[in-house]
Motif scaffolding. Structure first.
Motif, PDB file in Angstrom:
ATOM      1  N   ARG A 119     -11.692  -2.673  -0.989  1.00  0.00           N
ATOM      2  CA  ARG A 119     -10.760  -3.491  -1.763  1.00  0.00           C
ATOM      3  C   ARG A 119     -10.293  -2.755  -3.019  1.00  0.00           C
ATOM      4  NH1 ARG A 119     -10.479  -8.923  -0.363  1.00  0.00           N
ATOM      5  NH2 ARG A 119     -10.015  -9.518  -2.523  1.00  0.00           N
ATOM      6  N   LYS A 120     -11.193  -2.037  -3.668  1.00  0.00           N
ATOM      7  CA  LYS A 120     -10.808  -1.247  -4.843  1.00  0.00           C
ATOM      8  C   LYS A 120      -9.829  -0.141  -4.442  1.00  0.00           C
ATOM      9  CE  LYS A 120     -15.113  -1.866  -7.453  1.00  0.00           C
ATOM     10  NZ  LYS A 120     -16.338  -1.182  -7.938  1.00  0.00           N
TER      11      LYS A 120
ATOM     12  N   ASP B 213      -1.986  -5.120  -1.499  1.00  0.00           N
ATOM     13  CA  ASP B 213      -2.444  -6.486  -1.757  1.00  0.00           C
ATOM     14  C   ASP B 213      -3.512  -6.828  -0.719  1.00  0.00           C
ATOM     15  OD1 ASP B 213      -2.847  -9.190  -2.062  1.00  0.00           O
ATOM     16  OD2 ASP B 213      -0.723  -9.706  -2.216  1.00  0.00           O
ATOM     17  N   VAL B 214      -4.771  -6.768  -1.134  1.00  0.00           N
ATOM     18  CA  VAL B 214      -5.864  -6.940  -0.174  1.00  0.00           C
ATOM     19  C   VAL B 214      -5.955  -8.370   0.346  1.00  0.00           C
ATOM     20  CG1 VAL B 214      -7.281  -5.038  -1.034  1.00  0.00           C
ATOM     21  CG2 VAL B 214      -7.499  -7.303  -2.074  1.00  0.00           C
ATOM     22  N   ASP B 215      -5.318  -9.310  -0.307  1.00  0.00           N
ATOM     23  CA  ASP B 215      -5.396 -10.703   0.123  1.00  0.00           C
ATOM     24  C   ASP B 215      -4.145 -11.162   0.871  1.00  0.00           C
ATOM     25  OD1 ASP B 215      -7.973 -11.213  -1.034  1.00  0.00           O
ATOM     26  OD2 ASP B 215      -7.005 -11.205  -3.002  1.00  0.00           O
TER      27      ASP B 215
ATOM     28  N   THR C  15      -6.386  -1.586  -3.519  1.00  0.00           N
ATOM     29  CA  THR C  15      -5.725  -2.107  -4.718  1.00  0.00           C
ATOM     30  C   THR C  15      -5.208  -0.983  -5.599  1.00  0.00           C
ATOM     31  OG1 THR C  15      -7.129  -4.083  -4.672  1.00  0.00           O
ATOM     32  CG2 THR C  15      -6.050  -3.554  -6.760  1.00  0.00           C
TER      33      THR C  15
ATOM     34  N   TRP D 153       0.835  -1.214   0.000  1.00  0.00           N
ATOM     35  CA  TRP D 153       0.000   0.000   0.000  1.00  0.00           C
ATOM     36  C   TRP D 153       0.865   1.257   0.000  1.00  0.00           C
ATOM     37  CZ3 TRP D 153      -0.657   4.205   3.266  1.00  0.00           C
ATOM     38  CH2 TRP D 153      -1.750   5.019   2.976  1.00  0.00           C
TER      39      TRP D 153
END
Length: 425
Positions: free
Chosen positions: A306-307, A315-317, A310, A132
């Protein structure tokens, strides 16, 4: 302009109101280095001791606004809303609030800062998400806002540079607590950011800068007046910071908790304040017929989160940071928790590595304090009260020392304290 800083200092020292010309000149001259730090320190102390009237504070604030850039989001064609918190412990409200608001077709350019001392910074929390990035150019910021309506980013150095310089000086000269200087510091940046509506979350209690409702209301009144005078629909909510918000204080810990809220769960106080502020802002821009709680319940806010993450390289995951070491502090006795002081929790999180003493200090993203009971909960002796998280086990004792005496016990269930203690509009 033929001005002498000594005359300006003498005028405020002797209790006079500064003229608009004096204020404009001294802010401009200080920003350019013509007025020295020691001279501005003397003026700041005179303001601390003698105060300023409404006209002085308004002119001082606008002089700081005019020392730098102003943002104009009108080309985006949607209402622009802002929220500012005066800082507290476990205050992760901006994280779920921004995407909740963005669901309802408003623009949310949340320009934030980093933490210092026991209060956490929004950017520090988001830094715990791998990849981020908070440093966006104006072009990147506008492009993201145009596409999805929401961004949480670092405030650019071009916004109110006079405030940046004066803020650092106040911190070292014993003048932080001057209400005119606090109000003008906060509001110069907010006005420069160009919102149509603004909610000020003014914290009250042992974990806040303002420890009484009366002092918080005074600050709220001055800031609301400044916002109103600048054409911004402004309201201040006075919110309880005797107890931390939510159940975590620390960067990755608070992001996890914000994700719980975005998933439709999470601590009730975090949900309540998120929805309360969202309702205020949406109502101020003519969208009072929607219920922002629905955006949490149905997943729309999570989708927008999440948008947003990203688009800013996150990396949201990816897994969030987890501290290498934990230690549990347990209840000393049976009883009801009737007190959990925010300040000791914030200090403990800071000592574990979640905060910084100086701007250049590195943050431990996984460090912090997890709370297992809050006022109104019944506990048994030996039950976990706190879990301390850090990569440096040598810090546990120092953090535990901060928490000694932070919890109070009662024989019967205590009365609930409201989260919102007052409103200034």
């Amino acid at each position: 302009m033929n001005m002498d800083v000594i005359d300006v200092i003498h005028a405020k020292r002797d209790g006079a109101a500064l003229t608009g010309e004096q204020i404009d000149w001294v802010i401009d001259a200080y920003t350019k280095g013509v007025v020295a730090d020691e001279q501005m320190a003397a003026l700041a102390m005179a303001i601390f001791l003698n105060g300023m009237n409404r006209e002085e504070v308004a002119r001082w604030t606008m002089a700081m606004v005019n020392s730098g850039d102003r943002l104009d989001f009108s080309s985006l064609g949607r209402p622009v809303v802002h929220k500012h918190s005066s800082g507290g412990v476990g205050d992760k409200i901006s994280l779920p609030l921004a995407p909740v608001l963005g669901v309802y077709d408003v623009v949310v350019p949340k320009l934030s800062g980093r933490g210092l001392g026991h209060t956490g910074g929004t950017l520090d929390k988001l830094d715990s998400i791998p990849g981020w990035r908070g440093d966006l150019s104006n072009e990147e910021l506008f492009a993201q806002l145009d596409e999805i309506g929401v961004a949480i980013a670092a405030a650019g150095s071009g916004l109110a540079p006079a405030d940046k310089k004066l803020y650092a000086l106040r911190d070292t000269t014993g003048t932080v607590a001057a209400v005119p200087l606090i109000a003008s510091s906060i509001m110069s940046k907010k006005i420069a950011e160009g919102p149509g509506a603004l909610v000020l979350d003014v914290k009250v209690g042992n974990g806040a800068f303002m420890t009484s409702v009366e002092a918080a209301a005074e600050l709220g009144r001055v800031m609301v007046d400044l916002g109103t005078d600048a054409g911004i629909n402004t309201v201040a909510l006075l919110t309880n910071m005797d107890t931390p918000l939510g159940l975590t204080a620390g960067n990755a810990l608070e992001v996890r908790e914000a994700l719980e809220v975005l998933a439709g769960g999470g601590p009730s106080d975090v949900v309540e304040l998120t929805v309360t502020i969202a309702r205020e802002l949406l109502g101020a821009v003519g969208k009072g017929d929607v219920d922002p709680a629905e955006a949490l319940a149905d997943g729309r806010a999570m989708d927008l989160w999440r948008k947003m993450i990203t688009m800013q390289g996150g990396d949201v995951d990816a897994p969030l940071a987890i501290a290498a070491h934990t230690e549990v502090i347990r209840a000393e006795r049976d009883g009801w928790i009737d007190r959990l002081e925010a300040l000791p929790v914030g200090v403990a999180a800071w000592r574990l590595g979640a905060g910084r003493a100086r701007k250049e200090d590195k943050i431990d993203p996984g460090a912090g304090v997890e709370m297992h009971a809050k006022p109104g909960d019944r506990v048994s002796a030996g039950q976990p009260l706190f879990t301390l998280h850090t990569d440096r086990p040598d810090r546990f004792q120092h953090a535990a020392d901060a928490l000694a005496g932070a919890v109070g016990y009662a024989e019967s269930e205590p009365e609930a304290t409201p989260l919102v203690l007052g409103r200034v509009d």
